[in-house]
Scaffold this motif. Sequence first.
Motif, PDB file in Angstrom:
ATOM      1  N   VAL A 174     -12.469  -6.283  -4.276  1.00  0.00           N
ATOM      2  CA  VAL A 174     -12.524  -4.950  -3.678  1.00  0.00           C
ATOM      3  C   VAL A 174     -12.691  -5.016  -2.165  1.00  0.00           C
ATOM      4  O   VAL A 174     -12.300  -4.083  -1.443  1.00  0.00           O
ATOM      5  CB  VAL A 174     -13.664  -4.137  -4.326  1.00  0.00           C
ATOM      6  CG1 VAL A 174     -15.021  -4.691  -3.938  1.00  0.00           C
ATOM      7  CG2 VAL A 174     -13.579  -2.665  -3.947  1.00  0.00           C
ATOM      8  N   ALA A 175     -13.228  -6.114  -1.656  1.00  0.00           N
ATOM      9  CA  ALA A 175     -13.412  -6.266  -0.211  1.00  0.00           C
ATOM     10  C   ALA A 175     -12.087  -6.295   0.550  1.00  0.00           C
ATOM     11  O   ALA A 175     -12.083  -6.179   1.778  1.00  0.00           O
ATOM     12  CB  ALA A 175     -14.202  -7.538   0.093  1.00  0.00           C
ATOM     13  N   ARG A 176     -10.969  -6.431  -0.156  1.00  0.00           N
ATOM     14  CA  ARG A 176      -9.661  -6.426   0.499  1.00  0.00           C
ATOM     15  C   ARG A 176      -9.143  -5.013   0.754  1.00  0.00           C
ATOM     16  O   ARG A 176      -8.107  -4.852   1.420  1.00  0.00           O
ATOM     17  CB  ARG A 176      -8.644  -7.188  -0.349  1.00  0.00           C
ATOM     18  CG  ARG A 176      -8.896  -8.660  -0.463  1.00  0.00           C
ATOM     19  CD  ARG A 176      -8.782  -9.357   0.887  1.00  0.00           C
ATOM     20  NE  ARG A 176      -7.406  -9.382   1.374  1.00  0.00           N
ATOM     21  CZ  ARG A 176      -7.066  -9.716   2.612  1.00  0.00           C
ATOM     22  NH1 ARG A 176      -8.007 -10.044   3.488  1.00  0.00           N
ATOM     23  NH2 ARG A 176      -5.798  -9.733   2.976  1.00  0.00           N
ATOM     24  N   LEU A 177      -9.815  -4.013   0.267  1.00  0.00           N
ATOM     25  CA  LEU A 177      -9.327  -2.642   0.416  1.00  0.00           C
ATOM     26  C   LEU A 177      -9.131  -2.210   1.880  1.00  0.00           C
ATOM     27  O   LEU A 177      -8.135  -1.549   2.190  1.00  0.00           O
ATOM     28  CB  LEU A 177     -10.260  -1.663  -0.299  1.00  0.00           C
ATOM     29  CG  LEU A 177     -10.196  -1.686  -1.828  1.00  0.00           C
ATOM     30  CD1 LEU A 177     -11.206  -0.698  -2.411  1.00  0.00           C
ATOM     31  CD2 LEU A 177      -8.795  -1.354  -2.311  1.00  0.00           C
ATOM     32  N   PRO A 178     -10.040  -2.532   2.819  1.00  0.00           N
ATOM     33  CA  PRO A 178      -9.782  -2.148   4.213  1.00  0.00           C
ATOM     34  C   PRO A 178      -8.467  -2.712   4.752  1.00  0.00           C
ATOM     35  O   PRO A 178      -7.745  -2.025   5.480  1.00  0.00           O
ATOM     36  CB  PRO A 178     -10.991  -2.714   4.960  1.00  0.00           C
ATOM     37  CG  PRO A 178     -12.077  -2.754   3.939  1.00  0.00           C
ATOM     38  CD  PRO A 178     -11.388  -3.115   2.668  1.00  0.00           C
ATOM     39  N   ARG A 179      -8.147  -3.966   4.382  1.00  0.00           N
ATOM     40  CA  ARG A 179      -6.868  -4.561   4.816  1.00  0.00           C
ATOM     41  C   ARG A 179      -5.692  -3.798   4.250  1.00  0.00           C
ATOM     42  O   ARG A 179      -4.695  -3.525   4.939  1.00  0.00           O
ATOM     43  CB  ARG A 179      -6.804  -6.036   4.356  1.00  0.00           C
ATOM     44  CG  ARG A 179      -5.460  -6.686   4.625  1.00  0.00           C
ATOM     45  CD  ARG A 179      -5.428  -7.390   5.952  1.00  0.00           C
ATOM     46  NE  ARG A 179      -5.505  -6.542   7.117  1.00  0.00           N
ATOM     47  CZ  ARG A 179      -4.476  -6.271   7.927  1.00  0.00           C
ATOM     48  NH1 ARG A 179      -3.279  -6.754   7.650  1.00  0.00           N
ATOM     49  NH2 ARG A 179      -4.646  -5.539   8.999  1.00  0.00           N
ATOM     50  N   ARG A 180      -5.783  -3.380   2.983  1.00  0.00           N
ATOM     51  CA  ARG A 180      -4.696  -2.629   2.359  1.00  0.00           C
ATOM     52  C   ARG A 180      -4.538  -1.242   2.999  1.00  0.00           C
ATOM     53  O   ARG A 180      -3.419  -0.749   3.155  1.00  0.00           O
ATOM     54  CB  ARG A 180      -4.942  -2.483   0.857  1.00  0.00           C
ATOM     55  CG  ARG A 180      -5.050  -3.808   0.127  1.00  0.00           C
ATOM     56  CD  ARG A 180      -3.751  -4.608   0.197  1.00  0.00           C
ATOM     57  NE  ARG A 180      -3.964  -5.976  -0.266  1.00  0.00           N
ATOM     58  CZ  ARG A 180      -3.820  -7.053   0.501  1.00  0.00           C
ATOM     59  NH1 ARG A 180      -3.453  -6.927   1.771  1.00  0.00           N
ATOM     60  NH2 ARG A 180      -4.032  -8.255   0.008  1.00  0.00           N
TER      61      ARG A 180
END
Length: 220
Positions: A174-180
């Motif tokens: 879920v920590a990848r959400l800002p990148r997405r």
Amino acid sequence: MARQLRAEQTRSTIITAAADLFDRHGYERTSLSDIVEHAQVTKGALYFHFAAKEDLAHAIMELQSRAVRQVTGEVEERGCPSLEALMRITFAFTRLSVEGPVVRAGFRLATGGVEVRPPLRHPFTEWLEIATNRLLAAVREADVHPDVDVHAAARSLVSFFVGTRVAGRPLEPVARLPRRTTEMWHLLIRGLVPVPRRPRYLGLAAQLERETALADPLTR
């Protein structure tokens, strides 16, 4: 007063546990017994607050709707341009998705399995209205091309925003959400924003990604 506080804490614990399970396993595959075990409460405590699993799902969606309204209000108080406001709203909601399971579960519940009961509005209707209003204002402010089909752009933005969460759930943390979210805005900015104004908004997307990551303990 102490009894009321304990009851409120128990209700919050149950909601958080249910949200975590709904997010990870889905509404249909989560039972009330699963929630009782995950929340470490008795069945009596759960039924005191919620008569059915559907009531729990509805409570989560109400909390998500409240979070959207709060985030939108906080951004509006800044008085920034409309396109910037829309970007800030999406990144703020991304941060909430990373920080806890309630907003993430709201996303999953909104994509199927639970009927939204009035007076609560469907989340997609609420988000579509926010996006449409901000994009219409951004056209007037010359931050979006005047020939853009704003309603189509708003539908695409909401679908993109929700889709990254649905598709990414089994594939990456879920920590990848800002990148997405940043990737989404990079594509939208190049399609919507006049060339002279693109650098400002591309830079803003990078800035908001950094700020969101710094606010997220999972990325530290």
